[in-house]
Design an enzyme around this catalytic site. Structure first.
Site, PDB file in Angstrom:
ATOM      1  N   ASP A 189      53.646  43.253  21.722  1.00 18.00           N
ATOM      2  CA  ASP A 189      54.068  41.994  20.691  1.00 18.00           C
ATOM      3  C   ASP A 189      55.285  42.377  20.040  1.00 18.00           C
ATOM      4  O   ASP A 189      56.248  41.398  19.660  1.00 18.00           O
ATOM      5  CB  ASP A 189      52.857  41.536  20.097  1.00 18.00           C
ATOM      6  N   ASP A 192      54.671  48.079  18.327  1.00 18.69           N
ATOM      7  CA  ASP A 192      53.529  48.877  18.557  1.00 18.69           C
ATOM      8  C   ASP A 192      53.548  48.715  20.128  1.00 18.69           C
ATOM      9  O   ASP A 192      54.150  48.305  20.838  1.00 18.69           O
ATOM     10  CB  ASP A 192      52.391  48.366  17.618  1.00 18.69           C
ATOM     11  N   GLU A 213      60.944  44.903  11.735  1.00 19.72           N
ATOM     12  CA  GLU A 213      60.308  45.021  13.004  1.00 19.72           C
ATOM     13  C   GLU A 213      60.717  43.504  13.733  1.00 19.72           C
ATOM     14  O   GLU A 213      60.531  42.357  13.335  1.00 19.72           O
ATOM     15  CB  GLU A 213      58.581  44.836  12.628  1.00 19.72           C
ATOM     16  N   TYR A 232      46.284  39.555  13.779  1.00 13.93           N
ATOM     17  CA  TYR A 232      46.874  38.088  14.069  1.00 13.93           C
ATOM     18  C   TYR A 232      45.345  37.385  14.283  1.00 13.93           C
ATOM     19  O   TYR A 232      44.747  36.777  15.105  1.00 13.93           O
ATOM     20  CB  TYR A 232      47.139  38.313  15.852  1.00 13.93           C
TER      21      TYR A 232
END
Length: 506
Positions: free
Chosen positions: A92, A95, A483, A243
């Site tokens: 995603d 990571d 990120e 999430y």
């Protein structure tokens, strides 16, 4: 004779000027060429890079035409813990976990980008389709068993305790699922939306695949609706705080039904929306659109059925969509949006760019619908035209591409100045070709804390972006601002396609 000749020449000049004016009015410049000189960015280049980014996020066996070549195969045994094949899909963000909820939303938004603006993408359309198919192939595997969806591969807590390349990861590739006894309506309904939207992308070029996607969408939506519940309850320790679904699952049920209505034109879904719309929060005033909250997107999507397809029973969604738009317009009576001093739409500190790209896409898409229906938005007596929506969207995209106080592009690899230390394991650690030996879990943190630029350029990655004061420290440890994420880029693909076409670059 001389004066007569001069007079005749003057008449001829007047005649030629008059004829020239008539011809200019009769044949005006093509709309998409008229403003080429005012284009502030190379939107075509940004479009190419925004799609290329997805190749850097791939998990699984990489194809021979892989263009981001510092990446290698990874996660080749994913799913084996549960005796299922879950190889593929996307990481995603920075990571090495595969989270099903944001991956499904990313797929829906990539598909919506192509559905609305794919006809403008020219040579990038096939690349966009491939980016979508990399996701849908994985989601088909994750939903192969009836009333079961594998929603995550990887233990996020243990993964985040390491800073290692996806090719090296040795943290547990744990597999987590939802089913009848442990429901997850938000993930299931979003996955159904992804399948339905993607079916429209492939309807003409691969009808067999499109039918498979649509059948799966129907089945998965039935599961989402029949076994209602939030995956944040049954999988709380796994998905939170990464999430967690804060908005609940009602918005995804409405969103999923909206996409199935668009993909099938089956009156069953129209009735579902009519009967359940209010209980699912269709009139809620939350104006955040992203991986967790779909209300604003559903309003815009359903407004098309009223504006363009002339479905009178969905009249209210034009009003809901207008309310959302009015909340964004600076100076409008009901405007609630916040903007930085430099003009950036600001929702929150953590990954604010995702709201900038999703909002820009909705503005351009609604402008398209309004133009088709010859309609405008009325904000308490203040008329807002489709052109105004396009101007606002363009300003947001331009900010991300470099029109900001820092004169910095927030898309990696675009423009002369962009983030050098993004919060991304694979980008920050030396590649396999440069460093074939395994980099151990904890060893990578010395790199993560280093001020050195990332050695591998994750071309096209859009990072979290500037804060409310338009500042950006460009620090690898600052995941909130540095990120990238798949769901930041997905709506930007559509917005860039529109802008590149509008300014004659495609």
């Amino acid at each position: 004779m001389a004066s007569s000749s001069v007079f005749s020449s003057a008449l001829l000049i007047i005649f030629l000027l008059f004829t020239s004016l008539l011809l200019c009015n009769a044949f005006p410049a093509a709309p998409h060429r008229r403003h080429v000189r005012f284009a502030t960015h190379n939107y075509r280049d940004a479009l190419t890079k925004s799609i290329l980014f997805y190749e850097g996020q791939r998990s699984g066996k990489l194809p021979s035409n892989q263009r981001i070549n510092w990446r290698r195969d990874s996660g080749l045994s994913d799913g084996s813990a549960m005796h299922v094949d879950l190889v593929g899909g996307y990481y995603d963000a920075g990571d090495n976990v595969k989270f099903g909820f944001p991956m499904a939303f990313t797929t829906t938004m990539l598909s919506w980008s192509v559905v609305e603006f794919g006809g403008l993408m020219k040579g990038e359309l096939q690349n966009a389709r491939e980016a979508i198919r990399w996701a849908t192939d994985y989601l088909l595997k994750a939903t192969a068993q009836p009333d079961t969806i594998y929603v995550q591969v990887g233990d996020a807590t243990k993964d985040h305790a390491c800073w290692e390349r996806p090719e090296d990861m040795d943290t547990p590739r744990s597999v987590f699922k939802i089913d009848r006894n442990n429901p997850g309506s938000e993930v299931a309904a979003e996955t159904a939306a992804a399948f339905a939207a993607a079916s429209l992308v492939f309807r003409r070029v691969d009808p067999t695949y499109a039918k498979l996607l649509l059948r799966r969408a129907i089945r998965v939506f039935e599961f989402a609706d029949k076994y209602r519940g939030s995956y944040s309850n049954c999988l709380r320790r796994v998905v939170c705080p990464y999430y967690c679904s804060v908005s609940g699952y009602q918005d995804e049920l409405l969103w999923g039904a909206a996409w199935l209505h668009r993909a099938t034109r089956n009156p069953t879904y129209l009735r579902y929306i009519q009967v359940n719309g209010q209980t699912l929060g269709a009139d809620e005033t939350d104006n955040t659109f992203g991986w967790d909250n779909k209300h604003a997107g559903a309003r815009i999507l359903l407004s098309k059925a009223f504006l363009v397809q002339k479905v009178p029973s969905l009249h209210d969604y034009k009003g809901h969509a207008d309310n959302y738009i009015c909340s964004l317009i600076p100076g409008a009576p009901f405007s609630s949006a916040q903007y930085t001093p430099g003009g950036l739409l600001f929702k929150m500190n953590d990954s604010n760019s995702q709201y900038v790209t999703s909002t820009s896409f909705l503005l351009l898409t609604y402008a398209k619908y309004l133009s088709s229906a010859h309609k405008v938005v009325n904000c308490a007596g203040s008329v807002v035209t489709p052109s105004r929506l396009r101007v606002i969207a363009k300003k947001q995209v331009d900010y991300l591409l470099g029109d900001n106080p820092l004169k910095m592009s927030f898309m990696v690899g675009y423009g002369p100045r962009y983030p050098q230390r993004i919060h991304h394991r694979g980008s920050s650690l030396p590649s396999i070709s440069a460093h074939p030996a395994k980099i151990q879990c904890k060893s990578g943190f010395s790199v993560m804390k280093s001020p050195s630029p990332n050695p591998n350029i994750l071309v096209g990655a859009v990072v979290g972006g500037a804060d409310q004061r338009d500042s950006f420290p460009d620090q690898r440890s600052d995941y909130e601002q540095s990120e990238p994420a798949t769901y930041i880029n997905a709506p930007l693909v559509g917005a860039l396609a529109y802008l590149a076409h509008s300014f004659g670059q495609l």
